[in-house]
Structures are given as structure tokens and as C-alpha cells.
Design a protein around this motif. Structure first.
Motif, PDB file in Angstrom:
ATOM      1  N   LYS A 274       0.832  -0.781   0.148  1.00 37.44           N
ATOM      2  CA  LYS A 274      -0.164  -0.053   0.285  1.00 37.44           C
ATOM      3  C   LYS A 274       0.830   1.236  -0.100  1.00 37.44           C
ATOM      4  N   GLU A 275       0.044   2.235  -0.665  1.00 37.32           N
ATOM      5  CA  GLU A 275       1.514   3.807  -0.822  1.00 37.32           C
ATOM      6  C   GLU A 275       0.975   4.267   0.670  1.00 37.32           C
ATOM      7  N   THR A 276       1.838   4.466   1.295  1.00 36.88           N
ATOM      8  CA  THR A 276       2.478   5.258   2.472  1.00 36.88           C
ATOM      9  C   THR A 276       2.973   6.547   2.179  1.00 36.88           C
ATOM     10  N   PRO A 277       2.711   8.049   1.504  1.00 45.22           N
ATOM     11  CA  PRO A 277       2.936   9.344   2.088  1.00 45.22           C
ATOM     12  C   PRO A 277       3.539   9.454   3.210  1.00 45.22           C
ATOM     13  N   SER A 278       5.380  10.362   2.592  1.00 46.67           N
ATOM     14  CA  SER A 278       5.200  10.690   3.647  1.00 46.67           C
ATOM     15  C   SER A 278       4.372  11.117   5.115  1.00 46.67           C
TER      16      SER A 278
ATOM     17  N   VAL B 238      -2.284  -0.356   7.675  1.00 48.01           N
ATOM     18  CA  VAL B 238      -0.936  -1.067   7.343  1.00 48.01           C
ATOM     19  C   VAL B 238      -0.561  -1.723   8.643  1.00 48.01           C
ATOM     20  N   ASP B 239       0.207  -2.977   8.304  1.00 50.78           N
ATOM     21  CA  ASP B 239       0.769  -3.540   9.687  1.00 50.78           C
ATOM     22  C   ASP B 239       1.553  -2.660   9.956  1.00 50.78           C
ATOM     23  N   PHE B 240       2.968  -2.865   9.112  1.00 51.53           N
ATOM     24  CA  PHE B 240       4.079  -2.245   9.145  1.00 51.53           C
ATOM     25  C   PHE B 240       5.022  -0.879   8.071  1.00 51.53           C
ATOM     26  N   ILE B 241       5.774  -0.309   7.945  1.00 55.86           N
ATOM     27  CA  ILE B 241       5.607   0.388   6.843  1.00 55.86           C
ATOM     28  C   ILE B 241       7.142   0.601   6.812  1.00 55.86           C
ATOM     29  N   VAL B 242       7.928  -0.215   5.753  1.00 58.24           N
ATOM     30  CA  VAL B 242       9.187   0.099   4.812  1.00 58.24           C
ATOM     31  C   VAL B 242       8.889   0.823   4.337  1.00 58.24           C
ATOM     32  N   ALA B 243       9.507   2.193   4.571  1.00 58.73           N
ATOM     33  CA  ALA B 243       9.476   3.706   3.694  1.00 58.73           C
ATOM     34  C   ALA B 243      10.577   4.320   3.426  1.00 58.73           C
ATOM     35  N   THR B 244      11.476   4.442   3.444  1.00 61.72           N
ATOM     36  CA  THR B 244      12.746   5.202   3.938  1.00 61.72           C
ATOM     37  C   THR B 244      12.373   6.035   5.216  1.00 61.72           C
ATOM     38  N   TYR B 245      11.736   5.353   6.000  1.00 65.70           N
ATOM     39  CA  TYR B 245      11.123   5.447   7.108  1.00 65.70           C
ATOM     40  C   TYR B 245      12.694   6.183   8.328  1.00 65.70           C
ATOM     41  N   SER B 246      12.600   7.780   8.853  1.00 64.72           N
ATOM     42  CA  SER B 246      13.373   7.997   9.748  1.00 64.72           C
ATOM     43  C   SER B 246      12.545   7.634  11.076  1.00 64.72           C
ATOM     44  N   ILE B 247      14.089   7.304  11.697  1.00 61.00           N
ATOM     45  CA  ILE B 247      13.161   7.243  13.415  1.00 61.00           C
ATOM     46  C   ILE B 247      13.698   8.426  13.410  1.00 61.00           C
ATOM     47  N   THR B 248      12.499   8.511  13.974  1.00 63.74           N
ATOM     48  CA  THR B 248      13.155  10.553  14.648  1.00 63.74           C
ATOM     49  C   THR B 248      12.041  10.269  16.227  1.00 63.74           C
ATOM     50  N   ASP B 249      12.422  11.718  17.285  1.00 67.18           N
ATOM     51  CA  ASP B 249      11.695  11.146  18.671  1.00 67.18           C
ATOM     52  C   ASP B 249      10.214  11.488  18.413  1.00 67.18           C
ATOM     53  N   ALA B 250       9.954  12.368  17.242  1.00 65.27           N
ATOM     54  CA  ALA B 250       8.351  12.731  17.306  1.00 65.27           C
ATOM     55  C   ALA B 250       7.949  11.937  17.294  1.00 65.27           C
ATOM     56  N   ARG B 251       7.841  10.775  15.986  1.00 54.87           N
ATOM     57  CA  ARG B 251       7.954  10.076  15.517  1.00 54.87           C
ATOM     58  C   ARG B 251       7.052   9.220  16.412  1.00 54.87           C
ATOM     59  N   LYS B 252       8.495   8.877  17.447  1.00 60.02           N
ATOM     60  CA  LYS B 252       8.818   7.394  18.337  1.00 60.02           C
ATOM     61  C   LYS B 252       6.791   7.831  18.608  1.00 60.02           C
TER      62      LYS B 252
END
Lengths: 279, 225
Positions: free
Chosen positions: A88-92, A104-118
Motif C-alpha cells: 500500500k502506498e504510504t506518502p510521507s 497497514v501492518d508495518f511500513i518500510v518506506a525510507t522512514y527515518s527514526i525520529t523522536d517526534a515520530r516515536k
């Protein structure tokens, strides 16, 4: 009064359809990842559709790229057959939301780990460490790194982290053109109206592979972006299982092969595999 | 909400206002010219007007604006500001966006004005011609002034739509409100709803007074027939 009856019926049908469309994804979305997989033997994985070399949907409807290969490997380790994966497409901008809603169950999409996202989602990995770099025309010898940007024109995606980095640290020397996507930047780079496209090196390597021979990477990354696999917040068992899969992919050498296949042809030097830190 | 103070919200909305004002002036002028063409006695002008409007009105605005940037500037090399200027990219994008918005919005302005022309009784134009006025004089002195007075309200709708359409300029990197919103969503992904709310309120603050003011003007100006 035939007309109003038809109207009323179609309204009811529309409402039902809407309810079905909304309810469809959420049915068992509250369960942890591993339980869901065990029950349904299916996975919905979020990727990018428009990033050559990482996550791209080809015109004939197939998916290819390093992110896609990682997603398939992890799915296999979780016991899900490749044919049972729905991409499935997941825009940033929608990634956190789509995970929270269970789309979605999980996302593999150049997804940078950041504190805000955590604060909203959990990450497994990182499965790759990228860094912001510059993509230039193959015949350009003037730009050798971030210190030779004086008077140059750069291009990146509007509002993205690399664009903000340029504005913050290099705005006094270089001008920045921003677009909604990297493909517009690539057009300008080909036309010669910008001198470099800047974002994470592995994304640039994907574009260099796609336009072989026209571009080259400078190869001096000046930031660190840790790509993780995003999943529901606090799903510890799910995260551990994904981490195990990533580690296995690295240990078996599949990780390196996937990179060589997808971004290797650009001349991009494949870095050492990352250490998994999100535990 | 304290994270908001880290961003230049007012600056971004100021760019939105500038985009709106310049594009509004441009599209009012170009739209009036187009309307004149569409009612002119010269068949070539009429067919140009009709063709232009049907073509541009049905083209997505994003396409028009990206076309201005990638086609007009990057490929054809048309720059709207001094190339050597240190803020060349920023200024050029701004004016390319204004150009795109004018080209697009003028079609709606034209059709509003043309509907206004239809509210002017045919007798007015006939009387003007009987007095010996030419087409330009009939239109400029007699018909258009009356037509404009009856289309203030529809033009206000076009202006409000234009204000919101300026967000498309973010697609070529103009630093207006929608551009800042993208940046904030990237950095503050845990507060997306607040970010959306702030920008929604910002746009309501821009458009609501415009609508109220021009609604009042429309009542004052309307020709009582």
C-alpha cells in the motif's frame, strides 16, 4: 415520487459502502502484529510507490526496490507468503496516521527514526543508515561536497528534512529550489537549471541507477538518517520479531545482495550494515 | 502549542496574501480583456477567447503551475527576474506562481464578467450604438461599468477560491502557508491535527472577512433595475 425513492435508496447504498470501506481495515487492527499474522497469514505493508531503487510501483503493477525486498524478507520470516502481501502506498505525511488506524501492518518506506515520530509509532531496526548527499551531473567537477556549494542551486522536496537542513546551514551560499517530488528536481538537473539534487544518498542512488550514466553521487554524506520499520506503538513482540528478521537478512548476506541489485549500478558504495538499536 | 513559535507563521501567510493580491489584480485585468474578446464583433477574437477559456479552465491548476516552472522556466529558459540575483530561485518561483494563477483564475473572472454583461439590458448597448459609440466605447463606458456592479458577489467567490488555490504554489517551492505546513508536518508528526487546525483557521481568517466585506459591497453596488 419515484425519483425520491431512487435517491433514498442510493443514499442508503452509499452509506453502507462507506461504512464497509471504513470498517474493513479496522476489524482486527487492534491485535498485536504477530497475532494478526498468525490468524490471517496476510500482511499489508506500506511502501513508497515513487522512489526508484527503494520502493517503486512499475507500470505493470509490480513492486521493486530495496525497501520492497526488506519488506518481503521480513514477511517471509513472519511466516507470510509473498503472494499474501498487499503493498500500500504510504506518502510521507500520512505514515504515522496509517499505522495508528491499522491501514497497514508495518511500513518500510525510507522512514527515518525520529523522536517526534516515536511518540506515535514504534520502530524496528534501523535496517539501513543513509546520509544526506548531493547528486550532480556526470560531467560536473565543481561540486565535491557540502563545502563547495557557493553560488550553486540545489533542489529538494518541499518541507522535507534535507531541504530544511540546506535552508538552516547552507542558505547563505546556496539557493534552494523546492518541489513536491524528486522527479521534478531530476528534470531541472537534466536541464541544467539546478546544479545538484540533495536528499538521502540511497534515494539519490536510486535515481542515478534509473538514469544511468547521466548523474553521479558526490559521496560525502553530511547527516545521518536511520531508516526503521514503523509499526504500532508498543507492539514489543512484533518489533522483536522484525528485528530478528532484519538481523537474519544482514547475516545471510541477502541484505547486501538486495542493495547491490537495486542501487549498486549507480556506483554507490554500499555501507556496512547497521547495528539494530531499537529494542 | 508552544512549538508554533518556532515557525514563521505570519511570514508564510504574508506570502499567501501577496500571492493572492498580485494574482487577483492580474487576473482581473486579463479576465476583463478575455471577456471583451468573447463579446467582441471580431470572430477571430471570439474564437480565441472561447478556446483559451475552455482549455485553461479545464486544466488542473497544479499542472499549470508546474508547467510554468518546469516548462516555461526550466526547459524554455524564460526567467521573470534578474538571473544573477542571490534570491533568484525564490523570486522567480513567486512570479511564476503568480503567472500560473493569473492564467488560470482569469478564465473564471472572464466568465463572471460575461454573465454580468448579460444582465445589462440589450437596450443599453443599442442606445449607445445609436449615439454613435464604437464597440470599445460601448463596452468601456456603458456596458462594463454596469456589468461589474452586478458581479461583485461572484467575483468575491472567485477571489476566495484564488486565496485557497495559492496553496498549489507550494508545488514549485513558494514559501507560502501550505509550504510551511508541509515542513511542520515533517517535523511535528505527533501534532498533525493541531498543525492542520492552525492552517485551517488561518485561511478562514483570510477568506471570511473578504467574503463579508465584498458581500456588503455587492449589495451597495448592485444596479437597481
Amino acid at each position: 415520487m419515484r425519483f425520491t425513492r431512487v435517491l433514498r435508496m442510493s443514499a442508503a447504498v452509499a452509506a453502507l459502502g462507506l461504512a464497509a470501506a471504513c470498517g474493513g481495515a479496522g476489524a482486527n487492527a487492534d491485535k498485536p502484529l504477530l497475532d494478526r499474522v498468525k490468524e490471517s497469514k496476510k500482511l499489508t505493508i506500506g511502501i513508497k510507490y515513487d522512489q526508484p531503487g527503494l520502493g517503486r510501483r512499475t507500470p505493470d503493477g509490480k513492486f521493486q526496490g530495496f525497501d520492497v525486498d526488506v519488506a518481503k524478507y521480513v514477511a517471509k520470516e513472519l511466516g507470510v507468503d509473498e503472494s499474501a502481501i498487499t503493498f500500500k502506498e504510504t506518502p510521507s505525511a500520512q505514515r504515522e496516521n496509517m499505522i495508528e488506524k491499522g491501514e497497514v501492518d508495518f511500513i518500510v518506506a525510507t522512514y527515518s527514526i525520529t523522536d517526534a515520530r516515536k511518540k506515535k509509532v514504534s520502530f524496528a531496526g534501523p535496517y539501513f543508515i543513509a546520509g544526506q548527499d548531493l547528486l550532480i551531473r556526470a560531467e560536473d567537477n565543481e561540486i565535491t561536497g557540502p563545502d563547495s556549494l557557493n553560488g550553486k542551486k540545489l533542489c529538494s522536496v518541499k518541507g522535507s528534512t534535507p531541504a530544511q537542513k540546506i535552508q538552516k546551514d547552507y542558505s547563505h551560499e546556496a539557493q534552494l529550489q523546492e518541489y513536491g517530488g524528486y522527479s521534478e528536481c531530476i528534470t531541472q538537473l537534466l536541464n541544467g537549471t539546478v546544479d545538484a539534487v540533495t536528499t538521502d544518498d540511497v534515494i539519490l542512488a536510486g535515481y542515478a541507477t534509473q538514469n544511468s550514466g547521466k548523474f553521479k553521487l558526490v559521496g560525502k554524506p553530511f547527516t545521518e538518517e536511520r531508516y526503521g520499520i514503523g509499526l504500532r506503538k508498543d507492539d514489543k513482540a512484533g518489533r522483536d520479531a522484525i528485528n530478528k528478521a532484519i538481523q537474519k537478512m544482514i547475516d545471510e548476506g541477502v541484505w547486501k545482495q538486495a542493495l547491490e541489485k537495486n542501487v549498486g549500478p549507480s556506483g554507490y558504495k554500499i555501507p556496512a550494515p547497521p547495528e539494530i538499536t531499537e529494542k | 502549542m508552544d512549538f508554533l513559535s518556532r515557525y514563521d507563521l505570519l511570514g508564510a501567510f504574508w506570502v499567501t496574501v501577496q500571492l493572492t493580491v498580485f494574482s487577483a489584480i492580474g487576473s482581473l485585468v486579463w479576465g476583463t480583456v478575455l471577456a471583451a474578446m468573447r463579446v467582441s464583433p471580431v470572430p477571430l477574437m471570439r474564437s480565441f477567447g472561447t478556446a483559451y477559456i475552455n482549455l485553461v479552465r479545464n486544466t488542473p491548476l497544479t499542472l499549470v503551475i508546474i508547467g510554468a516552472s518546469l516548462g516555461l522556466y526550466s526547459t524554455l529558459g524564460v526567467a521573470l527576474v534578474e538571473r544573477e540575483s542571490p534570491t533568484f530561485i525564490e523570486d522567480n518561483n513567486f512570479w511564476l506562481a503568480v503567472l500560473g494563477l493569473v492564467v488560470y483564475t482569469a478564465t473564471f473572472v472572464c466568465e463572471s464578467i460575461r454573465s454580468g454583461i448579460n444582465t445589462v439590458p440589450a437596450g443599453q448597448a443599442e442606445a449607445a450604438r445609436a449615439l454613435g459609440l464604437g464597440f470599445g466605447q460601448t463596452l468601456g463606458i456603458v456596458v462594463l461599468p454596469q456589468a461589474f456592479r452586478s458581479v461583485v458577489a461572484p467575483l468575491a467567490s472567485v477571489l476566495i477560491a484564488l486565496t485557497k488555490n495559492t496553496t498549489v504554489a507550494a508545488a514549485i517551492g513558494v514559501a507560502e502557508a501550505a509550504g510551511l505546513m508541509k515542513e511542520m508536518i515533517e517535523n511535528e508528526s505527533d501534532k498533525i491535527l493541531v498543525v492542520f487546525g492552525v492552517f485551517a483557521v488561518g485561511f478562514v481568517l483570510l477568506t471570511l472577512p473578504t467574503g463579508l466585506l465584498l458581500g456588503w459591497v455587492a449589495k451597495k453596488m448592485a444596479v437597481k433595475r
